[in-house]
Design a protein around this motif. Structure first.
Motif: not given
Length: 324
Positions: A204-231
């Motif tokens: 848990e990020p803290d004990a304040s009971g605040a709602p879970a933090e959200e994030f925005t996935r980067p525009d144009g992020f390609d999981l398959a392309a990233y994994w190919t480059a990573y390998q």
């Protein structure tokens, strides 16, 4: 839910033609009495379904009552059923969802395509993990998958190789990858790659009971392309050195590049082999016994020579006495 169960009954009857109440109950894991009620509900909704009494009886749909998928080729239908991966889907908590989806698609296929899809499913089974590796313990896989879907930040206790080994990490999970039976989560910022089985706890990020933090996935992020480059980058970093070796006739090594046009004396070939490290190459080359001779680097040659000398000393008496 009752609505999804009614759809399942409809699709099962479309696919199999005739089924008894007992067969439907077993397939859907409900009681026969529940099947009776569901069949009555389908009839009340206008579905042309009727039952035959007797030993060879059962429920069936009026001939011609079905939905069809249009524009799906034979190869596409075959590939669709070949791509099904029940093991990984179950790991993600989606096993029942995958089974239902395949049932729906199969029911909607024209008869000819259904036959070819069934042939593929009956003749090919994909099992990614290797024989000699135990399945990873991934108790938090479903939590990570849910965070991927919902765009929720995760705070985890993660075990890495370097000291200190157990560290806190804030992850923005972009996607999950299954590679050779092992789950990886690709997460920002970065992005970077983490093994799911090395997540020791969800914090848990803290004990304040605040709602879970959200994030925005980067525009144009390609999981398959990233994994190919990573390998590609991983293998480039993995094989940073080369060894020059001689191989006995008929012996080969992955990624070996010959340095001679034809085999030399006695049919032995000289090749260059990319290696991860002296330590790793030492163990791998010793497996080949007398079918390999290391020429370079000198450090690796000396290391193997020392090991061979120690082995000769250890087993010298046995060899001299002719064994047992």
């Amino acid at each position: 839910m009752k609505s999804s169960r009614l759809v399942s009954i409809l699709l099962l009857l479309q696919t199999r033609g005739r089924m008894t109440a007992a067969e439907l109950a077993e397939e859907l894991e409900v009681s026969v009495r529940t099947v009776y009620r569901d069949v009555e509900a389908l009839g009340a909704a206008g579905v042309p379904l009727y039952g035959d009494a007797g030993h060879a009886g059962g429920y069936r749909l009026l001939d011609g009552y079905r939905t069809r998928l249009t524009g799906l080729t034979r190869n596409e239908a075959e590939a669709l059923f070949l791509a099904g991966a029940p093991g990984p889907a179950a790991d993600l908590g989606l096993g029942a969802v995958l089974a239902a989806a395949q049932r729906k698609v199969r029911a909607a296929l024209p008869a000819e395509l259904r036959v070819h899809a069934d042939r593929i499913a009956g003749r090919f089974h994909l099992d990614a993990p290797g024989w000699y590796a135990d399945a990873d313990d991934t108790p938090f896989l479903a939590v990570v998958a849910d965070a991927v879907w919902s765009g929720r930040v995760l705070h985890v206790l993660y075990r890495r190789w370097a000291e200190p080994t157990d560290v806190r990490r804030r992850l923005e999970p972009y996607g999950l990858v299954l590679k050779a039976g092992r789950w990886y989560v690709v997460a920002g910022p970065g992005p970077r790659t983490f093994r799911v089985d090395q997540i020791l706890d969800i914090l848990e990020p803290d004990a304040s009971g605040a709602p879970a933090e959200e994030f925005t996935r980067p525009d144009g992020f390609d999981l398959a392309a990233y994994w190919t480059a990573y390998q590609r980058d991983f293998h480039a970093r993995l094989h940073r050195f080369e060894a020059l070796v001689r191989l006995a006739p008929g012996v080969s090594l992955p990624r070996a590049v010959p340095v001679e046009g034809s085999p030399g004396e006695g049919g032995w070939t000289t090749v260059r082999v990319p290696v991860e490290s002296v330590e790793h190459a030492h163990g791998e080359f010793l497996r080949l016994g007398t079918d390999i001779e290391v020429l370079e680097p000198a450090e690796l040659r000396r290391r193997i020579a020392r090991t061979v000398a120690e082995l000769a000393e250890r087993y010298g008496n046995v060899a001299g006495n002719g064994g047992d």
